[in-house]
Design an enzyme around this catalytic site. Sequence first.
Site, PDB file in Angstrom:
ATOM      1  N   SER A 177       0.857  -1.197   0.000  1.00 41.72           N
ATOM      2  CA  SER A 177       0.000   0.000   0.000  1.00 41.72           C
ATOM      3  C   SER A 177       0.889   1.241   0.000  1.00 41.72           C
ATOM      4  CB  SER A 177      -0.862  -0.041   1.265  1.00 41.72           C
ATOM      5  OG  SER A 177      -1.232   1.239   1.675  1.00 41.72           O
ATOM      6  N   TYR A 214      -2.450  -0.466  10.329  1.00 38.44           N
ATOM      7  CA  TYR A 214      -2.461  -0.795   8.898  1.00 38.44           C
ATOM      8  C   TYR A 214      -1.169  -0.306   8.248  1.00 38.44           C
ATOM      9  CZ  TYR A 214      -4.247  -1.036   4.068  1.00 38.44           C
ATOM     10  OH  TYR A 214      -4.428  -1.314   2.728  1.00 38.44           O
TER      11      TYR A 214
HETATM   12  N1  LIG Z   1      -8.583  -0.400  -1.694  1.00 38.27           N
HETATM   13  C1  LIG Z   1      -7.443   0.284  -1.666  1.00 38.27           C
HETATM   14  O1  LIG Z   1      -7.378   1.486  -1.911  1.00 38.27           O
HETATM   15  C2  LIG Z   1      -6.180  -0.442  -1.332  1.00 38.27           C
HETATM   16  C3  LIG Z   1      -4.985   0.259  -1.421  1.00 38.27           C
HETATM   17  C4  LIG Z   1      -3.797  -0.387  -1.127  1.00 38.27           C
HETATM   18  C5  LIG Z   1      -3.813  -1.696  -0.746  1.00 38.27           C
HETATM   19  N2  LIG Z   1      -4.994  -2.369  -0.652  1.00 38.27           N
HETATM   20  C6  LIG Z   1      -4.931  -3.765  -0.251  1.00 38.27           C
HETATM   21  O2  LIG Z   1      -5.512  -4.562  -1.273  1.00 38.27           O
HETATM   22  C7  LIG Z   1      -5.960  -5.798  -0.701  1.00 38.27           C
HETATM   23  C8  LIG Z   1      -7.396  -6.049  -1.130  1.00 38.27           C
HETATM   24  O3  LIG Z   1      -8.205  -5.057  -0.529  1.00 38.27           O
HETATM   25  P1  LIG Z   1      -9.595  -4.536  -1.106  1.00 38.27           P
HETATM   26  O4  LIG Z   1      -9.530  -3.055  -1.087  1.00 38.27           O
HETATM   27  O5  LIG Z   1      -9.977  -5.258  -2.348  1.00 38.27           O
HETATM   28  O6  LIG Z   1     -10.537  -4.926   0.110  1.00 38.27           O
HETATM   29  P2  LIG Z   1     -11.797  -5.878   0.209  1.00 38.27           P
HETATM   30  O7  LIG Z   1     -12.739  -5.641  -0.919  1.00 38.27           O
HETATM   31  O8  LIG Z   1     -12.279  -5.700   1.607  1.00 38.27           O
HETATM   32  O9  LIG Z   1     -11.167  -7.333   0.022  1.00 38.27           O
HETATM   33  C9  LIG Z   1     -10.461  -7.993   1.018  1.00 38.27           C
HETATM   34  C10 LIG Z   1     -10.939  -9.431   1.052  1.00 38.27           C
HETATM   35  O10 LIG Z   1     -10.149 -10.143   2.010  1.00 38.27           O
HETATM   36  C11 LIG Z   1     -11.032 -10.953   2.760  1.00 38.27           C
HETATM   37  N3  LIG Z   1     -10.511 -11.288   4.068  1.00 38.27           N
HETATM   38  C12 LIG Z   1     -10.419 -10.508   5.165  1.00 38.27           C
HETATM   39  N4  LIG Z   1      -9.934 -11.189   6.200  1.00 38.27           N
HETATM   40  C13 LIG Z   1      -9.691 -12.444   5.734  1.00 38.27           C
HETATM   41  C14 LIG Z   1      -9.179 -13.614   6.338  1.00 38.27           C
HETATM   42  N5  LIG Z   1      -8.801 -13.651   7.638  1.00 38.27           N
HETATM   43  N6  LIG Z   1      -9.062 -14.727   5.595  1.00 38.27           N
HETATM   44  C15 LIG Z   1      -9.445 -14.717   4.287  1.00 38.27           C
HETATM   45  N7  LIG Z   1      -9.950 -13.638   3.662  1.00 38.27           N
HETATM   46  C16 LIG Z   1     -10.072 -12.517   4.391  1.00 38.27           C
HETATM   47  C17 LIG Z   1     -12.270 -10.089   2.901  1.00 38.27           C
HETATM   48  O11 LIG Z   1     -13.364 -10.878   3.306  1.00 38.27           O
HETATM   49  P3  LIG Z   1     -14.379 -10.377   4.456  1.00 38.27           P
HETATM   50  O12 LIG Z   1     -15.358  -9.515   3.747  1.00 38.27           O
HETATM   51  O13 LIG Z   1     -14.913 -11.661   4.971  1.00 38.27           O
HETATM   52  O14 LIG Z   1     -13.583  -9.623   5.501  1.00 38.27           O
HETATM   53  C18 LIG Z   1     -12.396  -9.542   1.488  1.00 38.27           C
HETATM   54  O15 LIG Z   1     -13.107 -10.436   0.651  1.00 38.27           O
HETATM   55  C19 LIG Z   1      -5.768  -5.641   0.824  1.00 38.27           C
HETATM   56  O16 LIG Z   1      -4.546  -6.214   1.199  1.00 38.27           O
HETATM   57  C20 LIG Z   1      -5.697  -4.134   1.007  1.00 38.27           C
HETATM   58  O17 LIG Z   1      -4.991  -3.795   2.162  1.00 38.27           O
HETATM   59  C21 LIG Z   1      -6.177  -1.776  -0.939  1.00 38.27           C
END
Ligand SMILES: NC(=O)c1ccc[n+]([C@@H]2O[C@H](COP(=O)([O-])OP(=O)(O)OC[C@H]3O[C@@H](n4cnc5c(N)ncnc54)[C@H](OP(=O)(O)O)[C@@H]3O)[C@@H](O)[C@H]2O)c1
Length: 278
Positions: free
Chosen positions: A158, A171
């Site tokens: 990130s 985070y």
């Molecule tokens: N969105 C951004 O701007 C951004 C920026 C930089 C980095 N990221 C990173 O990108 C990655 C994906 O994030 P996203 O934005 O797509 O978020 P998201 O839509 O919330 O996706 C994350 C997924 O991980 C699952 N998850 C959470 N805890 C888990 C566990 N213990 N075991 C298995 N699955 C689990 C969640 O399921 P539940 O719904 O059950 O919790 C969800 O389906 C993350 O690492 C995030 O930190 C995102």
Amino acid sequence: MDLNELQSLYDFSGRTALVTGGAGVLGSEIACALLGCNANVVILDRDQGLAQQVIEKFPKTVKGRAARVFGDVLDLASLNQANETIKTEFGPVDILVNAAGGNHPSATTQPDLSFFDLPLDALRHVGDLNLLGTILPCQVFGRVMAEREEGVILNVSSMNAFRPLTRIPAYSAAKAAINNFTQWLAVHMAQNYSPRIRVNAIAPGFFITKQNRFLLTDKDSGELTARGQSVVAHTPMGRFGTPEDLLGATLWLVSPASAFVTGAVIPIDGGFSAFSGV
Ligand SMILES: NC(=O)c1ccc[n+]([C@@H]2O[C@H](COP(=O)([O-])OP(=O)(O)OC[C@H]3O[C@@H](n4cnc5c(N)ncnc54)[C@H](OP(=O)(O)O)[C@@H]3O)[C@@H](O)[C@H]2O)c1
């Protein structure tokens, strides 16, 4: 240069890709792209209903198969079980994308919740999810790669890893640790097992998804919060990312096109990390 080889760099036929957090916004887009490049793709997530909905939206006219498997990235037993299931169904995992992660409101400072009062369980949850939630899948699926002396791991870092954003200390620290761990594991795999095991990361900029919507948009009006507006103002390209923006770098890093790249963290951020703000 072998033109045939060049043209087939992004054909993952016969390869098995596992995307943790694959039912999430970014993970599902990455899973879809891998499927589109002919890989067999397995989504690992906790909510199997949601994972099934994601799979149903995937294109059907592809060579690869899509499947889901239950897994909690913080529970080794469930990861080992998922590994066995995938090996039986598809063979060993060739490509591991660690997309499970995210922040949580309870680990975020608020006007009425100071840093000093952030609850231990919330800090631990966010720290564990983002760091151990990447390390544990690397242990389980990386072991198989070590035995086979080949494989590719892609972690998800990130912008917080380079310079922490305000309000989300656990985070930020965990994502900084992901950069460090990506470099560590890249060196460890290459030196101890095989130079054909590569470990890299993408560092997405700002994409509005489940885990950060509460920070970037107002829940009643849907308008950008002051923080959301500040993000756009600090992004030279002047917009949030869309999940598709991640795909070029992701496919490059998991393909033989990046055969000599390991331990790298690639920002996909519309220039956010390059901009001093002035
Ligand atoms: N969105 C951004 O701007 C951004 C920026 C930089 C980095 N990221 C990173 O990108 C990655 C994906 O994030 P996203 O934005 O797509 O978020 P998201 O839509 O919330 O996706 C994350 C997924 O991980 C699952 N998850 C959470 N805890 C888990 C566990 N213990 N075991 C298995 N699955 C689990 C969640 O399921 P539940 O719904 O059950 O919790 C969800 O389906 C993350 O690492 C995030 O930190 C995102």
